[in-house]
Design a protein around this motif. Sequence first.
Motif, short mmCIF file in Angstrom:
data_model
loop_
_atom_site.label_atom_id
_atom_site.label_comp_id
_atom_site.label_asym_id
_atom_site.label_seq_id
_atom_site.Cartn_x
_atom_site.Cartn_y
_atom_site.Cartn_z
N ILE A 1 67.94 2.97 18.05
CA ILE A 1 66.94 2.24 17.26
C ILE A 1 66.29 1.17 18.12
O ILE A 1 65.07 0.97 18.08
N ALA A 2 67.09 0.47 18.93
CA ALA A 2 66.53 -0.57 19.80
C ALA A 2 65.55 0.02 20.81
O ALA A 2 64.49 -0.57 21.07
N VAL A 3 65.86 1.18 21.37
CA VAL A 3 64.95 1.82 22.33
C VAL A 3 63.66 2.25 21.64
O VAL A 3 62.56 2.08 22.19
N LEU A 4 63.76 2.79 20.45
CA LEU A 4 62.56 3.20 19.72
C LEU A 4 61.69 2.00 19.35
O LEU A 4 60.46 2.07 19.45
N VAL A 5 62.31 0.92 18.94
CA VAL A 5 61.54 -0.29 18.62
C VAL A 5 60.83 -0.80 19.86
O VAL A 5 59.65 -1.16 19.81
N TYR A 6 61.52 -0.81 20.99
CA TYR A 6 60.89 -1.26 22.24
C TYR A 6 59.73 -0.33 22.63
O TYR A 6 58.67 -0.80 23.05
N ALA A 7 59.93 0.96 22.50
CA ALA A 7 58.91 1.91 22.93
C ALA A 7 57.66 1.87 22.05
O ALA A 7 56.54 2.06 22.54
N PHE A 8 57.83 1.59 20.77
CA PHE A 8 56.68 1.59 19.85
C PHE A 8 56.21 0.19 19.49
O PHE A 8 55.38 0.05 18.59
N TRP A 9 56.70 -0.84 20.17
CA TRP A 9 56.25 -2.20 19.90
C TRP A 9 54.79 -2.32 20.34
O TRP A 9 54.43 -1.91 21.44
N PRO A 10 53.92 -2.88 19.50
CA PRO A 10 52.49 -2.90 19.82
C PRO A 10 52.14 -3.62 21.11
O PRO A 10 51.19 -3.22 21.80
N SER A 11 52.85 -4.66 21.48
CA SER A 11 52.48 -5.39 22.69
C SER A 11 52.82 -4.63 23.97
O SER A 11 52.35 -5.00 25.04
N ASN A 12 53.61 -3.58 23.89
CA ASN A 12 53.96 -2.77 25.06
C ASN A 12 52.98 -1.62 25.29
O ASN A 12 53.13 -0.87 26.23
N ARG A 13 52.00 -1.48 24.42
CA ARG A 13 51.08 -0.34 24.49
C ARG A 13 50.31 -0.29 25.81
O ARG A 13 50.23 0.74 26.45
N LYS A 14 49.79 -1.44 26.24
CA LYS A 14 49.01 -1.46 27.48
C LYS A 14 49.86 -1.07 28.68
O LYS A 14 49.41 -0.33 29.54
N ARG A 15 51.07 -1.57 28.73
CA ARG A 15 51.95 -1.27 29.86
C ARG A 15 52.24 0.22 29.94
O ARG A 15 52.20 0.83 31.01
N PHE A 16 52.53 0.85 28.80
CA PHE A 16 52.86 2.28 28.80
C PHE A 16 51.63 3.14 29.06
O PHE A 16 51.72 4.17 29.72
N PHE B 1 78.18 4.06 15.70
CA PHE B 1 77.31 2.96 15.32
C PHE B 1 76.63 2.33 16.53
O PHE B 1 75.47 1.92 16.48
N TYR B 2 77.35 2.27 17.64
CA TYR B 2 76.78 1.73 18.87
C TYR B 2 75.61 2.59 19.35
O TYR B 2 74.54 2.07 19.69
N LEU B 3 75.77 3.90 19.38
CA LEU B 3 74.70 4.78 19.85
C LEU B 3 73.51 4.79 18.90
O LEU B 3 72.35 4.86 19.34
N VAL B 4 73.77 4.71 17.60
CA VAL B 4 72.66 4.65 16.63
C VAL B 4 71.88 3.35 16.82
O VAL B 4 70.65 3.35 16.85
N ALA B 5 72.59 2.22 16.97
CA ALA B 5 71.92 0.94 17.17
C ALA B 5 71.13 0.92 18.48
O ALA B 5 70.01 0.41 18.54
N LEU B 6 71.70 1.48 19.53
CA LEU B 6 71.01 1.54 20.82
C LEU B 6 69.76 2.42 20.73
O LEU B 6 68.70 2.07 21.28
#
Length: 57
Positions: free
Chosen positions: A25-40, A18-23
């Motif tokens: 998901i958190a990384v995917l949410v961070y990577a695909f968050w719209p406000s991070n698009r310019k930085r990436f 459960f820890y690895l699944v939650a981690l």
Amino acid sequence: MPFDHDTMVAFSKSFGLFYLVALSIAVLVYAFWPSNRKRFENAARNPVSNEEDRPWN
């Protein structure tokens, strides 16, 4: 409920899963968050920034 070896192994395997699944998901949410698009996009275009691309004095 006794805490023998088998119980602790089962708990640690379940918690780890459960820890690895939650981690993940958190990384995917961070990577695909719209406000991070310019930085990436900037990082993809400019792997070495202008400040770092200078000879040593």
